[in-house]
Design a protein around this motif. Structure first.
Motif, PDB file in Angstrom:
ATOM      1  N   TYR A  92      45.604  43.337  10.625  1.00  0.00           N
ATOM      2  CA  TYR A  92      45.516  44.313  11.710  1.00  0.00           C
ATOM      3  C   TYR A  92      46.827  44.383  12.491  1.00  0.00           C
ATOM      4  O   TYR A  92      47.348  45.470  12.765  1.00  0.00           O
ATOM      5  N   VAL A  93      47.369  43.228  12.844  1.00  0.00           N
ATOM      6  CA  VAL A  93      48.618  43.203  13.605  1.00  0.00           C
ATOM      7  C   VAL A  93      49.766  43.781  12.779  1.00  0.00           C
ATOM      8  O   VAL A  93      50.569  44.570  13.280  1.00  0.00           O
ATOM      9  N   THR A 111      42.831  39.504  11.039  1.00  0.00           N
ATOM     10  CA  THR A 111      43.669  39.528  12.241  1.00  0.00           C
ATOM     11  C   THR A 111      45.126  39.728  11.864  1.00  0.00           C
ATOM     12  O   THR A 111      45.823  40.567  12.455  1.00  0.00           O
ATOM     13  N   TYR A 168      49.424  47.583  12.785  1.00  0.00           N
ATOM     14  CA  TYR A 168      49.151  48.266  14.049  1.00  0.00           C
ATOM     15  C   TYR A 168      50.155  49.375  14.368  1.00  0.00           C
ATOM     16  O   TYR A 168      49.756  50.503  14.671  1.00  0.00           O
ATOM     17  N   GLY A 172      42.495  39.449  17.796  1.00  0.00           N
ATOM     18  CA  GLY A 172      43.286  40.077  18.844  1.00  0.00           C
ATOM     19  C   GLY A 172      42.992  39.562  20.235  1.00  0.00           C
ATOM     20  O   GLY A 172      43.319  40.212  21.228  1.00  0.00           O
ATOM     21  N   ASN A 220      49.798  52.373  11.986  1.00  0.00           N
ATOM     22  CA  ASN A 220      48.457  52.963  11.914  1.00  0.00           C
ATOM     23  C   ASN A 220      47.767  53.197  13.253  1.00  0.00           C
ATOM     24  O   ASN A 220      46.826  53.985  13.321  1.00  0.00           O
ATOM     25  N   GLY A 221      48.183  52.530  14.324  1.00  0.00           N
ATOM     26  CA  GLY A 221      47.427  52.603  15.564  1.00  0.00           C
ATOM     27  C   GLY A 221      48.202  53.069  16.769  1.00  0.00           C
ATOM     28  O   GLY A 221      47.777  52.843  17.901  1.00  0.00           O
ATOM     29  N   THR A 222      49.345  53.716  16.549  1.00  0.00           N
ATOM     30  CA  THR A 222      50.168  54.163  17.670  1.00  0.00           C
ATOM     31  C   THR A 222      50.376  55.669  17.628  1.00  0.00           C
ATOM     32  O   THR A 222      49.930  56.347  16.705  1.00  0.00           O
TER      33      THR A 222
END
Length: 126
Positions: A59-60, A56, A63, A113, A66-68
């Protein structure tokens, strides 16, 4: 059931240029309040879930890079199920549909999350 046999089910949203632009505005607005690394203390715990796991935290931390933007995968998580059940669901075809949010909320996150503590919310005036 072992965790490796469980997966998430969700409704995937096609990322539009407007949605990606809104995401970037949100990232820019909260940038002064963010840290590049954090600890478990940044998350909400409960008596039932007193420890924040390392995945967790990782990941945050990863983020935004990597995730936007073009890597954004907007979705609504609808639950967990066995991998066998999820694979069966994927074989079914669902018709695409349009929807609009009636509101938005910001939550303090917990493990995996999960939205643990509502910080603020806004509802549409429609």
């Amino acid at each position: 059931m072992p965790w490796k046999e469980i997966g998430l089910a969700g409704i995937v949203i096609e990322p539009s240029d407007d949605l990606i632009g809104f995401q970037q505005k949100l990232i820019d607005a909260v940038a002064p309040f963010t840290e590049s690394t954090g600890t478990a203390a940044a998350f909400v715990t409960t008596t039932e879930d007193p420890e924040i796991n390392q995945p967790t935290i990782d990941y945050v931390a990863a983020y935004v890079p990597n995730g936007t933007g073009r890597n954004f995968n907007p979705h609504v998580t609808v639950g967990i199920a066995s991998q066998a059940y999820l694979n069966k669901m994927l074989e079914e075809r669902f018709a695409a549909f349009a929807f609009s949010p009636a509101g938005v909320a910001v939550y303090h996150l917990g493990n995996m999350g999960t939205a643990r503590k509502k910080l603020s919310s806004w509802e549409s005036e429609a």
